[in-house]
Design a protein around this motif. Structure first.
Motif, PDB file in Angstrom:
ATOM      1  N   LEU A  39      18.545  -9.473 -37.581  1.00 49.03           N
ATOM      2  CA  LEU A  39      19.557  -9.182 -36.572  1.00 49.03           C
ATOM      3  C   LEU A  39      19.496 -10.199 -35.447  1.00 49.03           C
ATOM      4  O   LEU A  39      18.406 -10.551 -34.981  1.00 49.03           O
ATOM      5  N   SER A  40      20.664 -10.648 -35.013  1.00 51.11           N
ATOM      6  CA  SER A  40      20.802 -11.480 -33.820  1.00 51.11           C
ATOM      7  C   SER A  40      21.816 -10.799 -32.904  1.00 51.11           C
ATOM      8  O   SER A  40      22.755 -10.166 -33.385  1.00 51.11           O
ATOM      9  N   ILE A  41      21.620 -10.926 -31.604  1.00 49.38           N
ATOM     10  CA  ILE A  41      22.536 -10.329 -30.631  1.00 49.38           C
ATOM     11  C   ILE A  41      22.953 -11.406 -29.639  1.00 49.38           C
ATOM     12  O   ILE A  41      22.120 -12.129 -29.097  1.00 49.38           O
ATOM     13  N   SER A  42      24.279 -11.484 -29.420  1.00 57.25           N
ATOM     14  CA  SER A  42      24.842 -12.400 -28.428  1.00 57.25           C
ATOM     15  C   SER A  42      25.680 -11.592 -27.451  1.00 57.25           C
ATOM     16  O   SER A  42      26.200 -10.531 -27.796  1.00 57.25           O
ATOM     17  N   ASP A  43      25.824 -12.121 -26.230  1.00 60.16           N
ATOM     18  CA  ASP A  43      26.667 -11.440 -25.248  1.00 60.16           C
ATOM     19  C   ASP A  43      28.133 -11.794 -25.486  1.00 60.16           C
ATOM     20  O   ASP A  43      28.469 -12.542 -26.415  1.00 60.16           O
ATOM     21  N   ALA A  44      29.022 -11.273 -24.645  1.00 65.40           N
ATOM     22  CA  ALA A  44      30.469 -11.465 -24.808  1.00 65.40           C
ATOM     23  C   ALA A  44      30.877 -12.932 -24.738  1.00 65.40           C
ATOM     24  O   ALA A  44      31.904 -13.327 -25.286  1.00 65.40           O
ATOM     25  N   ASN A  45      30.065 -13.757 -24.075  1.00 60.13           N
ATOM     26  CA  ASN A  45      30.358 -15.187 -23.954  1.00 60.13           C
ATOM     27  C   ASN A  45      29.812 -15.988 -25.130  1.00 60.13           C
ATOM     28  O   ASN A  45      29.975 -17.203 -25.182  1.00 60.13           O
ATOM     29  N   GLY A  46      29.106 -15.307 -26.047  1.00 61.33           N
ATOM     30  CA  GLY A  46      28.525 -15.988 -27.196  1.00 61.33           C
ATOM     31  C   GLY A  46      27.132 -16.528 -26.958  1.00 61.33           C
ATOM     32  O   GLY A  46      26.564 -17.182 -27.831  1.00 61.33           O
ATOM     33  N   SER A  47      26.557 -16.250 -25.779  1.00 59.82           N
ATOM     34  CA  SER A  47      25.189 -16.703 -25.499  1.00 59.82           C
ATOM     35  C   SER A  47      24.196 -15.833 -26.266  1.00 59.82           C
ATOM     36  O   SER A  47      24.234 -14.611 -26.176  1.00 59.82           O
ATOM     37  N   THR A  48      23.309 -16.473 -27.014  1.00 61.29           N
ATOM     38  CA  THR A  48      22.329 -15.750 -27.813  1.00 61.29           C
ATOM     39  C   THR A  48      21.304 -15.072 -26.909  1.00 61.29           C
ATOM     40  O   THR A  48      20.715 -15.703 -26.043  1.00 61.29           O
ATOM     41  N   LEU A  49      21.107 -13.776 -27.135  1.00 64.69           N
ATOM     42  CA  LEU A  49      20.112 -13.011 -26.380  1.00 64.69           C
ATOM     43  C   LEU A  49      18.831 -12.848 -27.184  1.00 64.69           C
ATOM     44  O   LEU A  49      17.736 -13.001 -26.647  1.00 64.69           O
ATOM     45  N   VAL A  50      18.958 -12.510 -28.439  1.00 62.88           N
ATOM     46  CA  VAL A  50      17.812 -12.424 -29.352  1.00 62.88           C
ATOM     47  C   VAL A  50      18.256 -12.868 -30.733  1.00 62.88           C
ATOM     48  O   VAL A  50      19.434 -12.780 -31.084  1.00 62.88           O
ATOM     49  N   THR A  51      17.317 -13.329 -31.504  1.00 59.73           N
ATOM     50  CA  THR A  51      17.619 -13.774 -32.854  1.00 59.73           C
ATOM     51  C   THR A  51      16.448 -13.461 -33.775  1.00 59.73           C
ATOM     52  O   THR A  51      15.312 -13.325 -33.320  1.00 59.73           O
ATOM     53  N   ASN A  52      16.750 -13.311 -35.045  1.00 62.95           N
ATOM     54  CA  ASN A  52      15.748 -13.118 -36.090  1.00 62.95           C
ATOM     55  C   ASN A  52      14.867 -11.894 -35.906  1.00 62.95           C
ATOM     56  O   ASN A  52      13.662 -11.945 -36.136  1.00 62.95           O
ATOM     57  N   LEU A  53      15.479 -10.767 -35.516  1.00 62.51           N
ATOM     58  CA  LEU A  53      14.750  -9.501 -35.486  1.00 62.51           C
ATOM     59  C   LEU A  53      14.854  -8.870 -36.869  1.00 62.51           C
ATOM     60  O   LEU A  53      15.956  -8.622 -37.358  1.00 62.51           O
ATOM     61  N   ARG A  54      13.724  -8.622 -37.499  1.00 59.13           N
ATOM     62  CA  ARG A  54      13.748  -8.018 -38.835  1.00 59.13           C
ATOM     63  C   ARG A  54      14.276  -6.588 -38.732  1.00 59.13           C
ATOM     64  O   ARG A  54      13.842  -5.816 -37.888  1.00 59.13           O
ATOM     65  N   VAL A  55      15.226  -6.252 -39.594  1.00 57.66           N
ATOM     66  CA  VAL A  55      15.856  -4.932 -39.586  1.00 57.66           C
ATOM     67  C   VAL A  55      15.053  -3.997 -40.478  1.00 57.66           C
ATOM     68  O   VAL A  55      14.943  -4.214 -41.684  1.00 57.66           O
ATOM     69  N   VAL A  56      14.481  -2.963 -39.853  1.00 58.01           N
ATOM     70  CA  VAL A  56      13.702  -1.949 -40.563  1.00 58.01           C
ATOM     71  C   VAL A  56      14.284  -0.573 -40.247  1.00 58.01           C
ATOM     72  O   VAL A  56      14.971  -0.400 -39.247  1.00 58.01           O
ATOM     73  N   SER A  57      13.996   0.381 -41.091  1.00 57.21           N
ATOM     74  CA  SER A  57      14.555   1.726 -40.914  1.00 57.21           C
ATOM     75  C   SER A  57      13.744   2.578 -39.956  1.00 57.21           C
ATOM     76  O   SER A  57      12.507   2.495 -39.917  1.00 57.21           O
TER      77      SER A  57
END
Length: 107
Positions: A39-57
């Motif tokens: 998972l990667s998360i960016s803000d409304a402007n497209g600026s990356t906040l976090v990247t490469n978080l492994r998705v687990v249940s």
């Protein structure tokens, strides 16, 4: 709690959504080698906040990560209510495994 729609079977996706009253982009990328999503998360402007978080249940995904004050006011979690929970696979994310946002959850 709000379920965030995710199409199953996609190796890569980018979803625009509102979390905690703000707009974000959630990127999901499948790794064939590790057989998991990141998972990667960016803000409304497209600026990356976090990247490469492994998705687990059934664990908090964004607790304590990203720039303070920039991350959603809540928590993302992938829910698997099956008797024997597993981590999401390419064909199960969006079906058996649901991405959810819990508003205001303590990070």
């Amino acid at each position: 709690m709000r379920i965030i729609p995710v199409a199953s079977g996609l190796r890569s996706s980018l979803t625009k959504t509102h979390l905690g009253g703000r707009e974000y982009f959630l990127g999901l990328q499948w790794s064939d080698f590790e057989e998991c999503f990141y998972l990667s998360i960016s803000d409304a402007n497209g600026s990356t906040l976090v990247t490469n978080l492994r998705v687990v249940s059934n664990l908090r995904l964004i607790a304590g990560v990203g720039p303070l004050g920039s991350m959603p006011a809540g928590e993302l979690v992938v829910l698997d209510a099956s008797p024997r929970p597993t981590d999401p696979k390419l064909e199960t994310l969006g079906e058996q495994h649901r991405l959810a946002f819990i508003e205001g959850a303590a990070a």
